[in-house]
Write a protein that holds these residues in place. Structure first.
Motif, PDB file in Angstrom:
ATOM      1  N   SER A  15       0.839  -1.212   0.000  1.00  0.00           N
ATOM      2  CA  SER A  15       0.000   0.000   0.000  1.00  0.00           C
ATOM      3  C   SER A  15       0.871   1.258   0.000  1.00  0.00           C
ATOM      4  O   SER A  15       0.511   2.260  -0.619  1.00  0.00           O
ATOM      5  N   ASN A  64      -3.980  -7.582  -5.069  1.00  0.00           N
ATOM      6  CA  ASN A  64      -5.305  -6.951  -5.134  1.00  0.00           C
ATOM      7  C   ASN A  64      -6.117  -7.172  -3.859  1.00  0.00           C
ATOM      8  O   ASN A  64      -7.128  -6.520  -3.653  1.00  0.00           O
ATOM      9  N   ARG A  65      -5.691  -8.101  -3.030  1.00  0.00           N
ATOM     10  CA  ARG A  65      -6.486  -8.519  -1.880  1.00  0.00           C
ATOM     11  C   ARG A  65      -6.696  -7.404  -0.861  1.00  0.00           C
ATOM     12  O   ARG A  65      -7.779  -7.261  -0.302  1.00  0.00           O
ATOM     13  N   TYR A  66      -5.683  -6.622  -0.592  1.00  0.00           N
ATOM     14  CA  TYR A  66      -5.761  -5.639   0.491  1.00  0.00           C
ATOM     15  C   TYR A  66      -5.927  -4.207  -0.001  1.00  0.00           C
ATOM     16  O   TYR A  66      -5.803  -3.265   0.770  1.00  0.00           O
ATOM     17  N   LYS A  89     -13.658   5.038  -6.277  1.00  0.00           N
ATOM     18  CA  LYS A  89     -14.515   5.106  -7.464  1.00  0.00           C
ATOM     19  C   LYS A  89     -13.906   5.950  -8.582  1.00  0.00           C
ATOM     20  O   LYS A  89     -14.067   5.630  -9.752  1.00  0.00           O
ATOM     21  N   SER A 135      -8.275  -1.354  -1.747  1.00  0.00           N
ATOM     22  CA  SER A 135      -9.613  -0.940  -2.177  1.00  0.00           C
ATOM     23  C   SER A 135      -9.431   0.247  -3.123  1.00  0.00           C
ATOM     24  O   SER A 135      -8.771   1.230  -2.786  1.00  0.00           O
ATOM     25  N   VAL A 136      -9.994   0.124  -4.292  1.00  0.00           N
ATOM     26  CA  VAL A 136      -9.824   1.137  -5.331  1.00  0.00           C
ATOM     27  C   VAL A 136     -10.956   2.152  -5.227  1.00  0.00           C
ATOM     28  O   VAL A 136     -12.129   1.786  -5.279  1.00  0.00           O
TER      29      VAL A 136
END
Length: 162
Positions: free
Chosen positions: A31, A122-124, A129, A126-127
């Protein structure tokens, strides 16, 4: 009077070492890589390019270490063998498990698909909007590209989401 020569780190063999990394540490580090790249990018495409380049650097560094640990000094010279190495041994060393599938394209003899149904990268994440089509798995694509380049194969990678 014999004196013992002091052993340096270069005299010690490379051990297999502990091959597990805490998922929370990985999530924090990844991250931060995304945040670092995001702060220096102007668009989603630029962000994905930066992540891919970071993945490329990781792949370059990991390639020699994993080859040496797992295969000794033997390198594969056939594309399919290198791809199987990436899918199994390399992926497991990097992400803790093998990739789900390696599929051969029906339309092109030299086209393959490395499939990871739920990528760890991709698991952790959050994209938001406003960044809807951003895919953090471009990092993994950069890693694969580096391994293929380092193995002597020209690669053209396209990241696909299903």
């Amino acid at each position: 009077m014999g004196s013992k020569l002091k052993q340096t780190i270069f005299d010690k063999p490379i051990s297999k070492g502990k091959q597990e990394v805490s998922s929370s540490i990985f999530a924090l580090l990844f991250s931060e890589m995304i945040d670092y790249s995001h702060n220096r990018s102007n668009s989603i495409q630029d962000l994905e390019t930066r992540l891919s380049k970071l993945g490329y650097h990781v792949g370059q560094k990991m390639l020699d270490v994993v080859w040496y640990r797992e295969k000794g000094s033997k390198r594969e010279t056939k594309l399919l063998q290198v791809l199987l190495f990436i899918k199994s041994i390399f992926w497991k060393n990097l992400f803790g498990k093998e990739a789900d599938k390696l599929e051969h394209s029906g339309s092109n003899e030299r086209e393959y698909y490395l499939i990871e149904k739920e990528p760890l990268v991709n698991r952790y994440i959050s994209v938001p909007k406003d960044k809807g089509n951003f895919n953090p798995a471009t990092f993994a694509a950069g890693v694969v590209e580096a391994v293929l380049d380092g193995s002597g194969f020209v690669s053209f990678l396209h990241l696909c989401s299903f």
